[in-house]
Design an enzyme around this catalytic site. Sequence first.
Site, PDB file in Angstrom:
ATOM      1  CG  HIS A 188      -0.341  -0.087   2.450  1.00 24.61           C
ATOM      2  ND1 HIS A 188       0.439  -0.824   3.126  1.00 24.61           N
ATOM      3  CD2 HIS A 188      -0.458   0.946   3.582  1.00 24.61           C
ATOM      4  CE1 HIS A 188       0.911  -0.369   4.325  1.00 24.61           C
ATOM      5  NE2 HIS A 188       0.218   0.563   4.713  1.00 24.61           N
ATOM      6  CG  HIS A 238      -0.214   4.332   5.067  1.00 26.32           C
ATOM      7  ND1 HIS A 238      -1.023   3.630   5.738  1.00 26.32           N
ATOM      8  CD2 HIS A 238      -0.682   5.503   4.539  1.00 26.32           C
ATOM      9  CE1 HIS A 238      -1.909   4.124   5.724  1.00 26.32           C
ATOM     10  NE2 HIS A 238      -1.934   5.373   5.177  1.00 26.32           N
ATOM     11  CG  ASP A 283       5.073   2.825   7.406  1.00 29.18           C
ATOM     12  OD1 ASP A 283       4.086   3.088   6.415  1.00 29.18           O
ATOM     13  OD2 ASP A 283       4.933   2.000   8.158  1.00 29.18           O
ATOM     14  CG  HIS A 284       4.185  -0.294   4.128  1.00 27.10           C
ATOM     15  ND1 HIS A 284       4.231  -1.697   4.499  1.00 27.10           N
ATOM     16  CD2 HIS A 284       3.746   0.314   5.466  1.00 27.10           C
ATOM     17  CE1 HIS A 284       3.737  -1.635   5.747  1.00 27.10           C
ATOM     18  NE2 HIS A 284       3.461  -0.484   6.232  1.00 27.10           N
ATOM     19  CG  HIS A 290      -3.860  -0.300   6.301  1.00 29.63           C
ATOM     20  ND1 HIS A 290      -3.846   0.046   7.927  1.00 29.63           N
ATOM     21  CD2 HIS A 290      -2.846   0.454   6.100  1.00 29.63           C
ATOM     22  CE1 HIS A 290      -2.831   0.669   8.218  1.00 29.63           C
ATOM     23  NE2 HIS A 290      -2.116   0.955   7.009  1.00 29.63           N
ATOM     24  CG  ASP A 320       0.629  -1.249   7.727  1.00 26.66           C
ATOM     25  OD1 ASP A 320       1.516  -1.864   8.068  1.00 26.66           O
ATOM     26  OD2 ASP A 320       0.704   0.046   7.613  1.00 26.66           O
ATOM     27  CG  HIS A 372       4.175  -2.639  10.750  1.00 25.86           C
ATOM     28  ND1 HIS A 372       3.212  -1.634  11.421  1.00 25.86           N
ATOM     29  CD2 HIS A 372       4.463  -2.210   9.668  1.00 25.86           C
ATOM     30  CE1 HIS A 372       2.914  -0.822  10.731  1.00 25.86           C
ATOM     31  NE2 HIS A 372       3.591  -0.647   9.623  1.00 25.86           N
TER      32      HIS A 372
HETATM   33 ZN    ZN Z   1      -0.150   1.665   6.475  1.00 27.76          ZN
END
Ligand code: ZN
Length: 309
Positions: free
Chosen positions: A62, A64, A66-67, A142, A213, A271
């Site tokens: 996805h 976000h 941090d990914h 999510h 997530d 995570h």
């Molecule tokens: Zn996320």
Amino acid sequence: MAFTLTLLGVGSALPANNRNPSAQFLQTGNTGILIDCGEGTQMQLRKCRIGFQKIHHIFISHLHGDHYLGLMGLLWSMNLLGRKIALNLYGPKALEKIIALQLTSSSSRLDFELRFKALDHGAPEVLFENKKLTLSSFPLKHKIPCSGLLVKEKQGPLRLIPAKLIKYDVPTYLRNGLKEGRDFIDPESGARIKNSIFTLPPSPVVSYAYCSDTAFSETLPDFIRNVTVLYHEATFLEEDAVRAKRTKHSTAAQAATIAKLSNAGQLILGHYSNRYDSLLTFLIEAEAVFHNTILGEEAHSYPVRIPGK
Ligand SMILES: [Zn+2]
């Protein structure tokens, strides 16, 4: 086939406590799969001595940051290093535009083929398959569209029992037929001998599931039933269960519940929120629900194998 999982980043949104944002590398035979690509992934790959050109597939769960914020840097480096082989990239639809914008803004281009496939975040879907492997995605729950990844070895042929081949003097040219389940018909006498005399069932297949997530989801186990190793996010401890629900993340106990309901062989947690210095309580809370749990650690490699094998 041997799968080996190397964790590159097991932190959540912010790099802290010496933990990096999400990324991991799965080696499956000759095929390398990078799963998520948080900032700093290139450095972690270097640290773990994983060559960039060993990556054949990249999965971005996805958008976000941090990914995926490490992705552009990695693509750039692959180009600088003279990559020529194609790269398969799976991710949310907007990712293709993001990459194109970054390239066109600097009048740059990639000198290798980037085969992009947009994820369907609403239903399970096969992303890639060859003779040995299937990569498929499945929906997670999510704040924004998000998918998990299932990598599954394909069922191999029946296994031959060498002693029986010798005993019945089976010619070499008939052995593949036995592997495929045919009976043995003696070329001289014409006698038919059952396949089961010569064969054992195929080797058990291994599989790996990545749940990046997600809030706790009762439908999730349907997508990853009997998975050999499950990596499931465990952002929070039970004391922060309300926060987990609000932010659509999971607690360690919820991750363990998913492992239990899925009949997973092993659970790896990751995570972790940066609010926790020590991870021991994650393990205690998860193990109370699902015994075969380990804490995912960065720069560590884990064999994906059936427990007891
Ligand atoms: Zn996320």
